[in-house]
Design a protein around this motif. Structure first.
Motif, short mmCIF file in Angstrom:
data_model
loop_
_atom_site.label_atom_id
_atom_site.label_comp_id
_atom_site.label_asym_id
_atom_site.label_seq_id
_atom_site.Cartn_x
_atom_site.Cartn_y
_atom_site.Cartn_z
N LEU A 173 25.93 -45.17 -20.91
CA LEU A 173 27.32 -45.54 -21.14
C LEU A 173 27.58 -46.95 -20.61
O LEU A 173 26.83 -47.45 -19.76
N PRO A 174 28.64 -47.58 -21.06
CA PRO A 174 29.04 -48.85 -20.44
C PRO A 174 29.28 -48.66 -18.95
O PRO A 174 29.53 -47.53 -18.48
N SER A 175 29.20 -49.70 -18.20
CA SER A 175 29.32 -49.61 -16.74
C SER A 175 30.62 -48.96 -16.32
O SER A 175 30.69 -48.32 -15.27
N VAL B 258 26.40 -34.17 -29.63
CA VAL B 258 27.33 -35.16 -29.12
C VAL B 258 27.64 -34.85 -27.66
O VAL B 258 27.94 -33.71 -27.31
N ARG B 259 27.54 -35.89 -26.84
CA ARG B 259 27.98 -35.78 -25.45
C ARG B 259 29.29 -36.54 -25.32
O ARG B 259 29.32 -37.75 -25.53
N ILE B 260 30.36 -35.83 -25.00
CA ILE B 260 31.65 -36.47 -24.81
C ILE B 260 31.84 -36.70 -23.32
O ILE B 260 31.77 -35.76 -22.52
N SER B 261 32.06 -37.94 -22.95
CA SER B 261 32.13 -38.35 -21.54
C SER B 261 33.56 -38.73 -21.20
O SER B 261 34.12 -39.67 -21.78
N ALA B 262 34.15 -37.98 -20.29
CA ALA B 262 35.49 -38.29 -19.81
C ALA B 262 35.38 -39.22 -18.60
O ALA B 262 34.56 -39.00 -17.71
N ASP C 12 37.34 -42.93 -23.18
CA ASP C 12 36.26 -41.97 -23.10
C ASP C 12 35.20 -42.37 -24.12
O ASP C 12 35.40 -43.30 -24.91
N TYR C 13 34.05 -41.64 -24.11
CA TYR C 13 32.94 -42.05 -24.97
C TYR C 13 32.28 -40.84 -25.62
O TYR C 13 32.22 -39.76 -25.02
N ALA C 14 31.77 -41.05 -26.83
CA ALA C 14 30.97 -40.06 -27.52
C ALA C 14 29.58 -40.63 -27.73
O ALA C 14 29.41 -41.64 -28.43
N SER C 15 28.57 -40.02 -27.09
CA SER C 15 27.17 -40.45 -27.24
C SER C 15 26.49 -39.54 -28.25
O SER C 15 26.56 -38.32 -28.14
N LEU C 16 25.78 -40.14 -29.23
CA LEU C 16 25.25 -39.38 -30.35
C LEU C 16 23.74 -39.39 -30.35
O LEU C 16 23.10 -40.42 -30.11
N LEU C 17 23.15 -38.21 -30.63
CA LEU C 17 21.71 -38.09 -30.83
C LEU C 17 21.47 -37.37 -32.15
O LEU C 17 22.17 -36.41 -32.48
N GLU C 18 20.46 -37.82 -32.86
CA GLU C 18 20.06 -37.18 -34.11
C GLU C 18 19.17 -35.98 -33.77
O GLU C 18 18.14 -36.13 -33.10
N ALA D 243 30.49 -45.04 -15.41
CA ALA D 243 29.48 -44.58 -14.46
C ALA D 243 29.84 -43.25 -13.80
O ALA D 243 28.96 -42.47 -13.46
N ASP D 244 31.12 -42.98 -13.59
CA ASP D 244 31.54 -41.75 -12.91
C ASP D 244 32.04 -40.70 -13.89
O ASP D 244 32.88 -39.87 -13.56
N ALA D 245 31.51 -40.72 -15.10
CA ALA D 245 32.00 -39.83 -16.14
C ALA D 245 31.55 -38.39 -15.91
O ALA D 245 30.53 -38.13 -15.27
N THR D 246 32.32 -37.46 -16.46
CA THR D 246 31.92 -36.06 -16.56
C THR D 246 31.68 -35.75 -18.03
O THR D 246 32.34 -36.33 -18.91
N HIS D 247 30.76 -34.83 -18.31
CA HIS D 247 30.29 -34.67 -19.68
C HIS D 247 30.50 -33.25 -20.20
O HIS D 247 30.43 -32.27 -19.46
#
Length: 731
Positions: A171-173, A192-196, A202-208, A176-180
């Motif tokens: 994730l962007p810096s 999809v990992r959603i990071s609060a 917030d962020y959505a990290s994607l994997l195929e 760093a203290d996100a919960t997933h």
């Protein structure tokens, strides 16, 4: 009926808290039915009230609905409907479903036996032919399941035919203290990992899934309400200008937002439920849920009288599904159409209510229904005409009752103490024995006011009598019986078992002490047989019978015994009353359970699968009433009168309390009222004689002179060997 295993010696016999499920609602307890029936010993017989046994929607896709019905998975309670709930068929054979999701006509779920969850894909038209996903047990719990993939704690990605370790992109810096949290797209193409975060996004990290390759990180609005459905992340965001619903297509695409409500919504407690592309929003600023579909916002018309609602089931059903609860605590399951109208798509089955706890006094029956919407203890007066109308007390269960005192389980660590229906205090811990003003908590004897008594390793109390565990000698389990009110008496040692352990806790009533022990079956069988051992600690008489001891009463024990002619390997049992005078056993019949019974004097209350019964116990309570204890205070002077509360084992007629001096001369006689519950309250002496003149300081003796209502004679002390009496130190 499956019965709970009793607690081992030294532990608390747990209430059936596991029975307290998510079901809600009940009809009011019925009034006495009048005629108790043909059995002359039955004093009250009435049908149990019915209560809804609610279903739980596990997942839904199109017109297919997968739900858990009453009876649980182990009883075949999970069922499938292929026509939106109009008809049902048996579901899968597994007893444990951890997670489930539906998408485009299939279900993905984690199921198995004994906590060992395995991911599967299920076609609802052939539910017992699931496709098991490739799986290697890495000792981690499931984070997410999709229709064709699953993810566990160790980032193992499993698809049909292969699995791999995966690493989500950094994730962007600022994150760093996100919960997933984790989820799969509907077709399980992406995980999809959603990071609060605590920042502005917030962020959505994607994997195929097929390759395990990163598909990047998307920035999402900052909110606690993110839902993944189909191939998009939906986010509900409260802002100063209103409530916005945002949609972020995956794996890439332009995010779009639409306002669904106007006005200040920052910090509002909103909820988002997602069904494919259709959203249902709980907006605190609206009187009803909002349906967001095709760019339109429609108010959902909930049935009149609805007090709460929630979206239910995960997946993409043809129409959103809601569960509501009305003012009576009754659950309903609704389908929402395009205009926001609701229809009830299934009628919740009703069954006789299950009793979670019971306690009985000479004048009152107390209890709780399993998962009652009132979440309280009902109290019903018991008279010669039957059971009266219920009143309610706050609490989760009734722990026990003795004379006019009740212990009500308020929370995990505190018990409320009631006296004559009025709350007078509380007790911490989990009492394992309760009698008169005495109880046992964590192996120590206490007064009801919390004062600890000079006793250790206490297993049970009967008034001021205690059974203390002795140091094991020759691998035997023994207890010492002594009277806290008379330290001069030498303890009586009783051996309960040749082995150093008991199966159940020790119980004590009057002259009898007992417990349950485990015996190996003959012929080298691995089966364990349970035997109840009772010993009269005054006479040394010893009785044994097969079965488990659940309560010891006035001249009897209540046992859980195997039913006659039961299958050898079946756990088929019933309650029975064991008369300690005649050694006779009276079976109470099928459907009786130790989870819901209580006894006092010559009465026992219990339930079958359909009835609540109060019956007399023949040959019980034949002895004189005994004094369980006294709670006293004051210096017996006008400014500080001596006050006393007394508890006995039986209802008492009116009598007197005589006070005598050191020479044995009666100097004052106080009238005592009748005590229907066996409890005398508010007795008071101001230190004056019968002529109203003050008496000198010193030690005086009080003696209770009262007889039992049932004609068994004068009240005696706790050991049954002398008068009910005690000392007063006049100040």
């Amino acid at each position: 009926m499956t019965l709970a295993k009793p607690a081992k010696a030294g532990g608390a016999m747990a209430l059936a808290v596991a029975m307290l499920c998510g079901c809600t609602g009940t009809t009011p307890p019925p009034q006495p039915t009048g005629s108790p029936g043909a059995d002359p010993d039955v004093l009250v017989r009435e049908a149990l009230p019915t209560q809804p046994r609610d279903i739980t929607v596990l997942a839904a896709t199109g017109e297919a609905i997968w739900a858990s019905f009453p009876g649980g998975f182990s009883s075949g309670g999970n069922r499938l409907s292929l026509d939106g709930g109009r008809s049902w068929q048996a579901g899968i054979g597994y007893s444990e479903i951890v997670q489930a999701v539906g998408y485009r006509g299939r279900f993905g779920y984690v199921g198995g036996e004994d906590g060992e969850g395995v991911p599967y894909v299920m076609n609802p038209t052939a539910p017992n032919d699931p496709d098991e996903l490739s799986w290697r047990d890495e000792g981690g719990g499931m984070r997410a399941v999709g229709v064709g993939a699953a993810l566990n704690d160790h980032n193992l990605l499993m698809t049909t035919g292969h699995m791999r370790r995966v690493r989500f992109p950094a994730l962007p810096s600022r994150g760093a203290d996100a919960t997933h949290s984790y989820a799969f797209t509907g077709d399980a193409a992406l995980v999809v990992r959603i990071s609060a975060t605590t920042g502005g996004h917030d962020y959505a990290s994607l994997l195929e899934v097929a390759t395990g390759r990163s598909r990047g990180v998307l920035r999402l609005p900052r909110t606690s309400q993110h839902r993944l459905a189909g191939a998009a992340v939906f986010s509900l965001v409260g802002e100063s200008g209103g409530l916005n619903l945002c949609r972020q297509p995956l794996p890439a695409g332009a995010a779009s937002c639409e306002q669904v409500a106007q006005g200040e919504r920052r910090g509002a407690r909103t909820r988002l439920f997602q069904y494919g592309d259709v959203s249902v929003v709980d907006d605190p600023g609206s009187d009803a849920p909002l349906l967001i579909e095709g760019g339109r916002v429609t108010t959902i018309a909930l049935p009149q009288g609805t007090v709460s609602w929630v979206g239910e089931g995960s997946g993409d059903p043809s129409r959103p599904l809601l569960r509501t609860v009305d003012a009576r605590g009754e659950p309903h399951h609704l389908r929402v159409d395009e205009q926001g109208r609701t229809t009830e798509w299934i009628t919740v089955p009703r069954v006789p209510a299950s009793v979670a706890s019971l306690a009985l006094t000479p004048t009152t029956l107390l209890g709780t229904w399993v998962a009652d919407a009132r979440t309280g203890v009902w109290v019903r007066p018991l008279t010669g005409q039957g059971l009266g109308e219920a009143t309610w007390l706050p609490g989760r269960a009734v722990d026990a009752a003795s004379a006019a005192r009740w212990l009500i389980w308020r929370d995990a660590s505190r018990r409320a103490v009631y006296d004559n229906g009025v709350r007078v205090g509380s007790s911490d811990g989990e009492p394992t024995s309760f009698s008169g003003p005495y109880l046992v908590v964590d192996g120590s004897a206490r007064r009801i006011n919390g004062a600890r008594q000079a006793a250790t390793r206490v297993e049970a109390v009967f008034g001021s009598l205690v059974a203390e565990q002795r140091a094991t000698q020759a691998k035997a389990y023994s207890v010492g019986i002594r009277d806290l009110a008379d330290p001069s008496l030498k303890p009586v040692v009783v051996k309960l078992n040749d082995a150093p352990e008991l199966y159940n806790r020790v119980m004590l009533w009057g002259d009898w002490v007992g417990s349950t022990v485990a015996r190996d079956s003959p012929h080298g069988s691995r089966d364990v047989k349970y035997e109840t051992v009772l010993v009269n600690h005054r006479t040394g008489r010893r009785l044994t019978r097969p079965g488990m001891l659940w309560q010891l009463g006035d001249g009897y024990g209540v046992l859980q015994v195997a039913r006659e002619n039961a299958e050898p390997d079946a756990f088929d049992s019933e309650l029975a009353i064991w008369n300690t005078s005649t050694d006779e056993l009276t079976r109470l019949g099928p459907g009786t359970s130790p989870l819901a019974f209580a006894a006092v004097g010559d009465r026992i209350a219990y339930t079958t699968q359909s009835e609540l019964i109060v019956r007399a116990v023949r040959g019980a309570a034949a002895g004189q009433p005994r004094l369980l204890g006294v709670m006293a205070s004051g210096r017996a002077v006008t400014a500080s009168p001596w006050r006393a509360d007394l508890d006995a084992t039986k209802p008492l007629a009116s009598g007197s309390l005589s006070i005598s001096n050191g020479d044995g001369l009666v100097v004052r006689s106080l009238a005592t009222p009748a005590a229907p519950a066996g409890s005398l309250r508010g007795l008071s002496w101001d230190g004056l004689d019968d002529a109203g003149l003050p008496l000198p300081k010193g030690t005086y003796r009080w003696t209770l002179i009262a007889t039992a209502v049932d004609g068994t004679g004068q009240v005696v002390n706790v050991t049954g060997t002398g008068a009910a009496e005690g000392l007063i130190q006049k100040g």
